[in-house]
Design a protein around this motif. Structure first.
Motif, PDB file in Angstrom:
ATOM      1  N   PHE A 227       0.825  -1.211   0.000  1.00 49.21           N
ATOM      2  CA  PHE A 227       0.000   0.000   0.000  1.00 49.21           C
ATOM      3  C   PHE A 227       0.859   1.261   0.000  1.00 49.21           C
ATOM      4  CE2 PHE A 227      -3.043  -3.119   1.799  1.00 49.21           C
ATOM      5  CZ  PHE A 227      -3.988  -3.028   0.793  1.00 49.21           C
ATOM      6  N   GLY A 228       1.982   1.228   0.733  1.00 52.55           N
ATOM      7  CA  GLY A 228       2.850   2.406   0.797  1.00 52.55           C
ATOM      8  C   GLY A 228       3.307   2.829  -0.587  1.00 52.55           C
ATOM      9  N   ASP A 229       3.820   1.875  -1.382  1.00 54.72           N
ATOM     10  CA  ASP A 229       4.309   2.194  -2.722  1.00 54.72           C
ATOM     11  C   ASP A 229       3.182   2.655  -3.623  1.00 54.72           C
ATOM     12  OD1 ASP A 229       6.795   1.560  -1.926  1.00 54.72           O
ATOM     13  OD2 ASP A 229       6.918  -0.380  -2.963  1.00 54.72           O
ATOM     14  N   MET A 230       1.995   2.048  -3.427  1.00 49.78           N
ATOM     15  CA  MET A 230       0.847   2.415  -4.244  1.00 49.78           C
ATOM     16  C   MET A 230       0.483   3.889  -4.007  1.00 49.78           C
ATOM     17  SD  MET A 230      -2.968   0.811  -4.125  1.00 49.78           S
ATOM     18  CE  MET A 230      -3.560   1.811  -2.763  1.00 49.78           C
ATOM     19  N   PHE A 231       0.396   4.285  -2.729  1.00 48.78           N
ATOM     20  CA  PHE A 231       0.038   5.671  -2.423  1.00 48.78           C
ATOM     21  C   PHE A 231       1.138   6.639  -2.872  1.00 48.78           C
ATOM     22  CE2 PHE A 231      -3.060   3.754   0.575  1.00 48.78           C
ATOM     23  CZ  PHE A 231      -4.185   4.436   0.143  1.00 48.78           C
ATOM     24  N   THR A 232       2.401   6.206  -2.748  1.00 51.21           N
ATOM     25  CA  THR A 232       3.494   7.082  -3.190  1.00 51.21           C
ATOM     26  C   THR A 232       3.399   7.339  -4.694  1.00 51.21           C
ATOM     27  OG1 THR A 232       4.843   6.095  -1.468  1.00 51.21           O
ATOM     28  CG2 THR A 232       5.993   7.393  -3.126  1.00 51.21           C
ATOM     29  N   ALA A 233       3.111   6.274  -5.456  1.00 54.65           N
ATOM     30  CA  ALA A 233       2.986   6.438  -6.909  1.00 54.65           C
ATOM     31  C   ALA A 233       1.849   7.385  -7.240  1.00 54.65           C
ATOM     32  CB  ALA A 233       2.750   5.080  -7.573  1.00 54.65           C
ATOM     33  N   ALA A 234       0.718   7.232  -6.511  1.00 53.87           N
ATOM     34  CA  ALA A 234      -0.446   8.087  -6.761  1.00 53.87           C
ATOM     35  C   ALA A 234      -0.121   9.538  -6.436  1.00 53.87           C
ATOM     36  CB  ALA A 234      -1.629   7.606  -5.937  1.00 53.87           C
ATOM     37  N   LYS A 235       0.567   9.732  -5.295  1.00 51.50           N
ATOM     38  CA  LYS A 235       0.893  11.093  -4.871  1.00 51.50           C
ATOM     39  C   LYS A 235       1.818  11.758  -5.898  1.00 51.50           C
ATOM     40  CE  LYS A 235       2.612  13.726  -0.997  1.00 51.50           C
ATOM     41  NZ  LYS A 235       3.617  13.744   0.056  1.00 51.50           N
ATOM     42  N   THR A 236       2.792  11.002  -6.364  1.00 51.72           N
ATOM     43  CA  THR A 236       3.723  11.537  -7.357  1.00 51.72           C
ATOM     44  C   THR A 236       2.973  11.980  -8.605  1.00 51.72           C
ATOM     45  OG1 THR A 236       5.316   9.940  -6.528  1.00 51.72           O
ATOM     46  CG2 THR A 236       5.861  11.038  -8.612  1.00 51.72           C
ATOM     47  N   LYS A 237       2.029  11.123  -9.063  1.00 49.22           N
ATOM     48  CA  LYS A 237       1.291  11.484 -10.272  1.00 49.22           C
ATOM     49  C   LYS A 237       0.434  12.725 -10.049  1.00 49.22           C
ATOM     50  CE  LYS A 237      -2.248  10.186 -13.542  1.00 49.22           C
ATOM     51  NZ  LYS A 237      -3.054   9.179 -14.209  1.00 49.22           N
ATOM     52  N   MET A 238      -0.287  12.769  -8.914  1.00 56.78           N
ATOM     53  CA  MET A 238      -1.205  13.879  -8.674  1.00 56.78           C
ATOM     54  C   MET A 238      -0.474  15.208  -8.532  1.00 56.78           C
ATOM     55  SD  MET A 238      -3.954  12.568  -9.087  1.00 56.78           S
ATOM     56  CE  MET A 238      -4.259  10.853  -9.446  1.00 56.78           C
ATOM     57  N   GLU A 239       0.761  15.146  -8.017  1.00 53.40           N
ATOM     58  CA  GLU A 239       1.502  16.391  -7.810  1.00 53.40           C
ATOM     59  C   GLU A 239       2.298  16.826  -9.046  1.00 53.40           C
ATOM     60  OE1 GLU A 239       3.604  15.609  -4.210  1.00 53.40           O
ATOM     61  OE2 GLU A 239       1.860  16.070  -2.963  1.00 53.40           O
ATOM     62  N   SER A 240       2.433  15.916 -10.005  1.00 58.62           N
ATOM     63  CA  SER A 240       3.152  16.309 -11.226  1.00 58.62           C
ATOM     64  C   SER A 240       2.318  17.341 -11.970  1.00 58.62           C
ATOM     65  CB  SER A 240       3.410  15.083 -12.103  1.00 58.62           C
ATOM     66  OG  SER A 240       2.194  14.603 -12.595  1.00 58.62           O
ATOM     67  N   LYS A 241       3.012  18.213 -12.715  1.00 60.57           N
ATOM     68  CA  LYS A 241       2.305  19.330 -13.364  1.00 60.57           C
ATOM     69  C   LYS A 241       1.830  18.949 -14.760  1.00 60.57           C
ATOM     70  CE  LYS A 241       3.275  22.822 -10.347  1.00 60.57           C
ATOM     71  NZ  LYS A 241       3.174  22.069  -9.091  1.00 60.57           N
ATOM     72  N   THR A 242       0.653  19.440 -15.122  1.00 62.81           N
ATOM     73  CA  THR A 242       0.159  19.277 -16.485  1.00 62.81           C
ATOM     74  C   THR A 242       0.856  20.315 -17.362  1.00 62.81           C
ATOM     75  OG1 THR A 242      -1.606  20.866 -16.112  1.00 62.81           O
ATOM     76  CG2 THR A 242      -2.114  18.563 -15.668  1.00 62.81           C
ATOM     77  N   PRO A 243       0.723  20.170 -18.707  1.00 67.46           N
ATOM     78  CA  PRO A 243       1.345  21.176 -19.590  1.00 67.46           C
ATOM     79  C   PRO A 243       0.897  22.600 -19.229  1.00 67.46           C
ATOM     80  CG  PRO A 243       0.577  19.319 -20.876  1.00 67.46           C
ATOM     81  CD  PRO A 243       0.141  19.070 -19.464  1.00 67.46           C
ATOM     82  N   ALA A 244      -0.324  22.736 -18.674  1.00 62.92           N
ATOM     83  CA  ALA A 244      -0.822  24.064 -18.322  1.00 62.92           C
ATOM     84  C   ALA A 244      -0.205  24.564 -17.013  1.00 62.92           C
ATOM     85  CB  ALA A 244      -2.342  24.034 -18.206  1.00 62.92           C
ATOM     86  N   GLY A 245       0.612  23.725 -16.366  1.00 68.00           N
ATOM     87  CA  GLY A 245       1.286  24.158 -15.154  1.00 68.00           C
ATOM     88  C   GLY A 245       0.505  23.920 -13.875  1.00 68.00           C
ATOM     89  N   LYS A 246      -0.633  23.232 -13.977  1.00 69.36           N
ATOM     90  CA  LYS A 246      -1.413  22.926 -12.767  1.00 69.36           C
ATOM     91  C   LYS A 246      -1.124  21.492 -12.330  1.00 69.36           C
ATOM     92  CE  LYS A 246      -5.292  25.977 -13.808  1.00 69.36           C
ATOM     93  NZ  LYS A 246      -6.574  25.982 -14.486  1.00 69.36           N
ATOM     94  N   PRO A 247      -1.379  21.177 -11.048  1.00 72.97           N
ATOM     95  CA  PRO A 247      -1.194  19.778 -10.638  1.00 72.97           C
ATOM     96  C   PRO A 247      -2.167  18.880 -11.398  1.00 72.97           C
ATOM     97  CG  PRO A 247      -1.641  21.207  -8.736  1.00 72.97           C
ATOM     98  CD  PRO A 247      -1.831  22.022  -9.965  1.00 72.97           C
ATOM     99  N   THR A 248      -1.764  17.622 -11.667  1.00 70.05           N
ATOM    100  CA  THR A 248      -2.611  16.691 -12.401  1.00 70.05           C
ATOM    101  C   THR A 248      -3.929  16.431 -11.661  1.00 70.05           C
ATOM    102  OG1 THR A 248      -0.647  15.638 -13.258  1.00 70.05           O
ATOM    103  CG2 THR A 248      -2.681  14.366 -13.378  1.00 70.05           C
ATOM    104  N   GLY A 249      -3.833  16.290 -10.344  1.00 72.66           N
ATOM    105  CA  GLY A 249      -5.034  15.984  -9.576  1.00 72.66           C
ATOM    106  C   GLY A 249      -4.820  16.295  -8.120  1.00 72.66           C
ATOM    107  N   ALA A 250      -5.650  15.709  -7.276  1.00 75.54           N
ATOM    108  CA  ALA A 250      -5.561  15.986  -5.846  1.00 75.54           C
ATOM    109  C   ALA A 250      -5.365  14.684  -5.085  1.00 75.54           C
ATOM    110  CB  ALA A 250      -6.833  16.679  -5.371  1.00 75.54           C
ATOM    111  N   PHE A 251      -4.237  14.608  -4.341  1.00 75.28           N
ATOM    112  CA  PHE A 251      -4.011  13.423  -3.522  1.00 75.28           C
ATOM    113  C   PHE A 251      -4.777  13.565  -2.209  1.00 75.28           C
ATOM    114  CE2 PHE A 251      -1.274  10.928  -0.565  1.00 75.28           C
ATOM    115  CZ  PHE A 251      -1.516   9.692  -1.115  1.00 75.28           C
ATOM    116  N   LEU A 252      -4.833  14.795  -1.706  1.00 72.69           N
ATOM    117  CA  LEU A 252      -5.649  15.129  -0.535  1.00 72.69           C
ATOM    118  C   LEU A 252      -6.499  16.327  -0.936  1.00 72.69           C
ATOM    119  CD1 LEU A 252      -3.005  15.138   2.345  1.00 72.69           C
ATOM    120  CD2 LEU A 252      -4.569  13.295   1.753  1.00 72.69           C
TER     121      LEU A 252
END
Lengths: 573, 79
Positions: A227-252
């Protein structure tokens, strides 16, 4: 990314065989259901459309579960988690939890008054309570138009599974969609012949399959990913920036999204039991206590939903490891494929087949109940009210059967003819619409203070605001497509109905549109009630009596009528 | 045609009503308080707080609802 999972690979024979096996099982079950808890005749709405109103705790549990946790939930909630994280996906967990204390409070009253007065639909109740054909028509029409895209979405769920198994994608329109058309034709046939008994029986199969699949998938995540690795992967994706410069999504959630999260959860929970199909399942139960007991045990499904939602994150992990992708047969990225592709990656073929069968059957059960509910609404509140006032029970049940076919084929055309995105947007709008019937129905269960015309005006105001606001939510219309094995993202203008959130009037806080619309609805209804009362506008006759809201038994004349309905028509066996 | 009166169940005692209301409101408040639980720590088995807190309420809510059901049943059947 491994393009091998996407376009190119052929049909998986083992998966397809397993899915076909389960499909045959439920088809036989669906037709045999006509004999289950055998009624003298299915030629009345009580029997065809409510299964004789005699379902106990267990059957109601499976029926409601089959009804509320649909294929779309299984595919779309993890898809939302996969794409944008917690705010648009995980809210479904508090939503399906808070729904039950709410149901616990008012559904027993609904059951009692419906049972005692022979009401089949929520619009029947509104008609009796407020003596207003107009208000009842508004409630019935809202129910029907909100249900249609919901049925269409079930098909989107099946399509995701078919695409993963290697059916669909390119080829002629007819060949591509043939499996879907066949599945729906069979569904239509047994709903027509068995009524509500068919989905009630099939729901057992569906839930058993789903539970097994979820348990195995979660064990896989816990032991192979962690579960730890799963949440870390999700957090990394959500915090990465889209081309428009916004975060991809919300982890919290954060300060900007607290209200979005809670209004989505509570708004959806309130809307849930306004849908005609959930009302149908509640009214088919044997008594008040069955409903209360179910409100206590139904959250077991929410646990399953929460675990499924997390599979969206598990899919993010697998994608980050380069083991899977979400490109469909047509080469277009589609988050709806996250869970089906995840199952295909981690399960052996035969078990992936079981999982796909679970999703496909999970689409057929609610589609059947929804079409029955829409048919009940049309028959009782439009056909009998406006077209043929002296319809016999037999005519009613015949009209309902035909309407259930029309509704299903309407949904099928919707999915085949329109873009998938449209189906999802319409569903979003359906939730906004159906919540506007809450004031008339729920307030009506407790008080007759509201004036019927004020309720109608409030409904109209809420519908108008909600529809316009949803239309105004524009988002970039982006597509990601595989070109020579590389993902290429293109943007073609903006599209409407892009979000279910909008700024609350006079603030910059985004909330669920349905909640703002509901507040406007209530304000208009309260103000106009005061006006109509001051003007002494006729309020109509209340057909219900105070005792009706507590009763555990039907009134004798309703029972007599039911008796006549059943014995007055020739036996069909 | 007036309907024959049905036997109206005995009203819940004030104590029982309050108890049922409290039992049903607790889960609603617990999940409405988003700012309080929207945080990563403390973690549990790799689950951030935000996620395991909500999963916990998936398990707790049925208990509260079931007790409310039992209170009503007991109170209605009298003693």
């Amino acid at each position: 990314m491994s393009p091998a999972v996407a376009a190119g690979s052929g049909v998986n024979g083992v998966e397809l065989g397993v899915v076909l096996f389960f499909f045959v099982v439920v088809t036989v079950g669906g037709f045999a259901a006509v004999r289950w808890r055998r009624a003298a005749s299915l030629n009345s709405l009580d029997e065809w459309g409510l299964g004789g109103r005699g379902f106990g705790t267990m059957v109601t549990w499976f029926l409601l579960g089959g009804d509320l946790y649909t294929a779309y939930t299984f595919v779309a909630v993890p898809a939302a988690m996969f794409a944008t994280g917690a705010v648009s996906g995980f809210f479904a967990v508090p939503y399906t939890v808070v729904a039950y204390p709410i149901i616990f409070i008012f559904m027993p009253r609904m059951w009692s008054v419906a049972h005692r007065n022979g009401y089949v639909t929520p619009a029947d109740f509104v008609r009796g309570r407020y003596d207003s054909r107009g208000l009842a028509l508004a409630v019935a029409l809202t129910g029907i138009i909100a249900t249609m895209p919901y049925i269409a979405l079930q098909l989107v769920g099946i399509q995701a599974v078919l695409d993963t198994m290697g059916l669909g994608g390119s080829g002629s329109v007819f060949v591509r969609d043939l499996p879907l058309i066949i599945a729906f034709a069979v569904l239509a046939a047994y709903t027509y012949s068995s009524g509500l008994r068919a989905p009630a029986l099939i729901a057992f199969v569906k839930d058993t399959l789903i539970y097994v699949v979820i348990v195995v998938a979660i064990i896989y995540v816990a032991t192979k990913i962690g579960f730890g690795d799963m949440f870390t992967a999700a957090k990394t994706k959500m915090e990465s920036k889209t081309p428009a410069g916004k975060p991809t999504g919300a982890f919290l959630t954060n300060k900007q999204t607290y209200w979005a999260y809670s209004t989505l959860a509570f708004g959806s929970a309130l809307a849930l039991f306004m849908y005609p199909h959930s009302m149908t399942a509640v009214l088919s139960s044997r008594g008040r206590q069955v409903i209360r007991r179910n409100a206590a045990i139904l959250p077991a499904y929410s646990l399953m939903l929460a675990l499924l939602a997390l599979l969206g994150y598990a899919a993010i992990y697998e994608v980050s490891q380069g083991r899977m992708n979400v490109f469909g047969r047509d080469g277009v990225a589609n988050a709806q494929l996250a869970v089906p592709h995840f199952f295909q990656l981690v399960f052996p073929s035969w078990f992936a087949g079981v999982a796909f069968a679970a999703i496909a059957i999970g689409a057929l059960v609610p589609a059947a109940i929804m079409s029955i509910a829409a048919a009940n609404l049309f028959t009782r509140n439009i056909y009998r009210e406006f077209l043929k006032r002296d319809a016999t029970p037999k005519q009613e049940s015949r009209v309902a059967k035909i309407v259930s076919l029309v509704v299903k084929f309407g949904a099928l055309l919707f999915v085949l003819g329109l873009d998938k995105q449209n189906a999802i947007n319409m569903q979003l709008l359906g939730g906004v619409w159906i919540l506007q019937t809450l004031v008339a129905i729920v307030a009506g269960l407790y008080t007759r203070w509201f004036h019927r015309w004020a309720l109608l005006a409030g409904w109209a105001a809420g519908m108008a605001y909600g529809t316009i606001q949803a239309y105004l939510q524009k988002v970039p219309n982006t597509t990601t497509k595989l070109v020579d094995g590389k993902p290429v993202t293109t943007t073609a203008g903006m599209r409407h109905f892009g979000s279910s959130l909008a700024e609350f009037p006079m603030t910059h806080t985004k909330v669920y549109i349905a909640i703002t619309a509901l507040l406007i609805n209530i304000v208009v209804a309260v103000v106009l009630t005061l006006v109509f009362r001051a003007l002494r506008t006729p309020a109509g006759q209340d057909a219900t009596s105070p005792e009706d809201y507590y009763s555990d038994e039907a009134a004798p004349e309703v029972l007599d009528e039911a008796e006549r309905e059943v014995s007055g028509v020739e036996r069909t066996s | 045609m007036p309907m024959p009166p049905v036997q109206r169940p005995t009203r819940l005692s004030t104590g029982a009503t309050v108890l049922v209301a409290v039992l049903l409101i607790i889960p609603l408040v617990a999940l409405a308080a988003v700012p309080i639980y929207s945080r990563e720590t403390p973690e549990l088995w790799g689950f951030p707080f935000f996620y395991w807190y909500q999963l916990l309420w998936v398990l707790l809510t049925p208990l509260f609802t079931y007790v409310a059901y039992a209170v009503i049943k007991r109170s209605r059947s009298g003693r």
